[in-house]
Design an enzyme around this catalytic site. Structure first.
Site, PDB file in Angstrom:
ATOM      1  N   GLY A  69       0.743  -1.274  -0.177  1.00  0.00           N
ATOM      2  CA  GLY A  69       0.101   0.169  -0.013  1.00  0.00           C
ATOM      3  C   GLY A  69       0.824   1.306   0.100  1.00  0.00           C
ATOM      4  N   HIS A 225      -3.512 -11.554 -10.034  1.00  0.00           N
ATOM      5  CA  HIS A 225      -4.855 -10.828 -10.105  1.00  0.00           C
ATOM      6  C   HIS A 225      -5.714 -10.970 -11.285  1.00  0.00           C
ATOM      7  CE1 HIS A 225      -2.310  -8.703  -7.003  1.00  0.00           C
ATOM      8  NE2 HIS A 225      -1.764  -7.877  -7.827  1.00  0.00           N
ATOM      9  N   ASP A 286      -2.151 -12.053  -1.662  1.00  0.00           N
ATOM     10  CA  ASP A 286      -2.088 -10.701  -1.719  1.00  0.00           C
ATOM     11  C   ASP A 286      -2.112 -10.135  -0.284  1.00  0.00           C
ATOM     12  OD1 ASP A 286      -1.048  -8.490  -3.145  1.00  0.00           O
ATOM     13  OD2 ASP A 286      -2.962  -7.984  -3.887  1.00  0.00           O
TER      14      ASP A 286
HETATM   15 ZN    ZN Z   1      -0.284  -6.855  -7.206  1.00  0.00          ZN
END
Ligand code: ZN
Length: 391
Positions: A69, A225, A286
Site C-alpha cells: 500500500g 490478479h 496478496d
Molecule cells: Zn499486485
C-alpha cells in the site's frame, strides 16, 4: 524425534483415504494404512487424528510480508505480516514481494523479514524487484540475486497494464525475463516472473507480445490478479490454455467485488468449467496489500488490509459453494503454486516431502493443527509457534 499421525483422512491433494503418517527429521518418512513402531528409547509422539483431514500446508505465492500500500500517502502504508496470522491461516510456505513502493520499502527489509519468518518455523522465500523498471536488486543484477541469494526464487511483482507501473516495452520485459530465467537455470530455481496485472485495457497483451517476438517461454511469466475483471479472467484462461500458470487473488472486499472483481473461488470454478487444465490454476493471498474503500461519492474513506487466511477461505468456498472437488480446490493453494514457483519439497503429502501440513475438522474444514518442517506451529486450535518476543 518421530511423530506418528494415526488415522488421518489424507488429501495429498489427491484423496488417499484414512492412513497413518510418520514424520522423521522434518520430512514425511512413511504413509501407510497402518504403521506400528516398536523399540525401546524411541522418542515418539503419537497423535490421533480421528478422521480429521490432513492436507498439505498452503503455499502462498504472493504476500506483502513487509506491508504494501502507501498509495494514499505515508499513513496508508500497511503493516507487516505477523507469524501468528500465517499460522492461523494454514500457510506454511510463502513468497514475499515488494509492490508499488520500492522507495520507502527495500529489498533488504524484505530479505530480513523472509529470514525471520523462516527462523520462526515457516518456509519463506522472496521475489527480487518490485513494480518498477529498472528493477531494484540486492546485488545489482536480477540474475545474481537469484543465483546467490538463497530465498530469492524469481522476480516480482513486475507491473504491467497499470498506471502505477513503469510502462515497460516488450524488449525491456523480455530482457528481464531472460535474466530471471538464466539465473533460475544456473541456481536450480524457477526464476519465475510474478507479473502484477492492473486494470488497463491492454491486459496481458504485453506478455503475449514478448512471447511472440522473443525467445522467452510463456511459462516464464506468472500473471496475478487474473480475477480482477471478467475480461481479464477470459484472457487469463487463454494464457493458461497456452501452457502458463495464472493466479487468482483471494483477498477482496464487497466494494471491490461490486466494482467487477470475480471472487477467487468463483474464478477457479469458472476456469475449470471452461476446460482450463486444473494444474495451471493457483490462488494467492496478496496478504498485507491495501484494499481501498470509498464513500457514496467514490471518495477514499479508508483502507482494509489483505488477509493471509483468505486462501483457506477461498478454497473452502470453491468446494462448498461451487462444487469444486476437494483435491482440485486444494491443489490451487498447494501443489500448483509449489510447482509453478519451483518449490520441490512443498505442496504435497508424499514420502520425502517436507512435513508441512494442516489438520482440518471434517465438515467445517476449520484448521485444527498446523505442522511446518516437522514442528507444530498450532495444536488443537492453540498457537504453539513462538517468535523471539513471545517468551
Ligand atoms: Zn499486485
Amino acid at each position: 524425534m518421530l511423530t506418528l499421525i494415526k488415522q488421518a483422512n489424507i488429501f495429498s491433494p489427491r484423496h488417499l483415504g484414512l492412513c497413518d503418517l510418520l514424520i522423521a527429521d522434518g520430512r514425511i518418512a512413511q504413509i501407510d494404512a497402518s504403521i506400528e513402531l516398536q523399540g525401546e528409547n524411541l522418542s515418539l509422539e503419537i497423535i490421533e487424528a480421528n478422521g480429521r483431514l490432513l492436507v498439505p500446508g498452503y503455499v502462498d505465492s504472493l504476500a506483502h510480508i513487509t506491508g504494501g500500500g502507501g498509495e494514499g500517502g505515508f499513513n496508508t502504508r500497511t503493516p507487516e505480516l505477523q507469524l501468528h496470522d500465517a499460522v492461523r491461516g494454514g500457510v506454511t510456505s510463502l513468497v514475499g514481494a515488494l509492490g508499488t513502493d520500492a522507495s520507502t520499502r527495500s529489498l533488504g527489509d524484505l530479505y530480513g523479514k523472509a529470514r525471520a519468518l523462516t527462523d520462526d518455523g515457516l518456509s519463506c522465500f522472496m521475489y527480487t524487484g518490485s513494480y518498477e523498471i529498472p528493477v531494484p536488486t540486492l546485488t545489482g543484477k536480477v540474475r545474481d540475486d537469484i543465483i546467490f541469494i538463497e530465498p530469492v526464487i524469481g522476480i516480482g511483482e513486475i507491473a504491467i497494464a497499470d498506471h502505477r507501473g513503469s510502462q515497460p516495452c516488450a524488449q525491456e520485459l523480455a530482457r528481464i525475463a531472460s535474466d530471471a530465467r538464466v539465473g533460475g537455470l544456473i541456481a536450480g530455481k524457477s526464476g519465475i516472473v510474478m507479473t502484477h496485472v492492473g486494470d488497463d485495457p491492454q491486459q496481458l497483451g504485453l506478455l503475449f507480445q514478448v512471447v511472440q517476438d522473443f525467445s522467452v517461454p510463456l511459462s516464464q511469466f506468472y500473471p496475478t490478479h487474473i480475477n480482477r475483471t471478467e475480461s481479464l479472467l477470459e484472457e487469463g484462461m487463454e494464457f493458461a490454455r497456452r501452457g502458463g500458470s495464472i493466479d487468482f487473488t483471494a483477498s477482496t472486499t464487497e466494494h471491490i467485488l461490486a466494482m467487477g472483481e470475480v471472487r477467487a473461488s468463483e474464478a477457479l470454478a469458472r476456469a475449470l468449467e471452461a476446460g482450463v487444465p486444473d494444474n495451471c490454476l493457483t490462488i494467492s493471498s496478496d496478504a498485507q496489500g491495501s484494499l481501498p474503500h470509498f464513500d457514496e461519492h467514490d471518495r477514499l474513506d479508508g483502507l482494509d488490509v489483505g488477509s493471509i487466511s483468505s486462501i483457506h477461505e477461498e478454497w473452502v468456498r470453491a468446494v462448498s459453494q461451487h462444487q469444486v472437488a476437494i483435491p482440485t480446490a486444494l491443489a490451487a493453494v498447494t501443489r500448483n503454486p509449489a510447482r509453478t514457483i519451483g518449490l520441490k519439497r512443498k505442496g504435497e503429502i508424499a514420502v520425502n516431502m517436507d512435513a508441512d501440513f494442516n489438520l482440518l475438522e471434517p465438515g467445517s474444514y476449520a484448521i485444527n493443527s498446523v505442522m511446518s518442517r516437522g514442528r507444530w506451529l498450532m495444536r488443537d486450535g492453540k498457537i504453539t509457534a513462538k517468535t523471539a518476543f513471545d517468551y
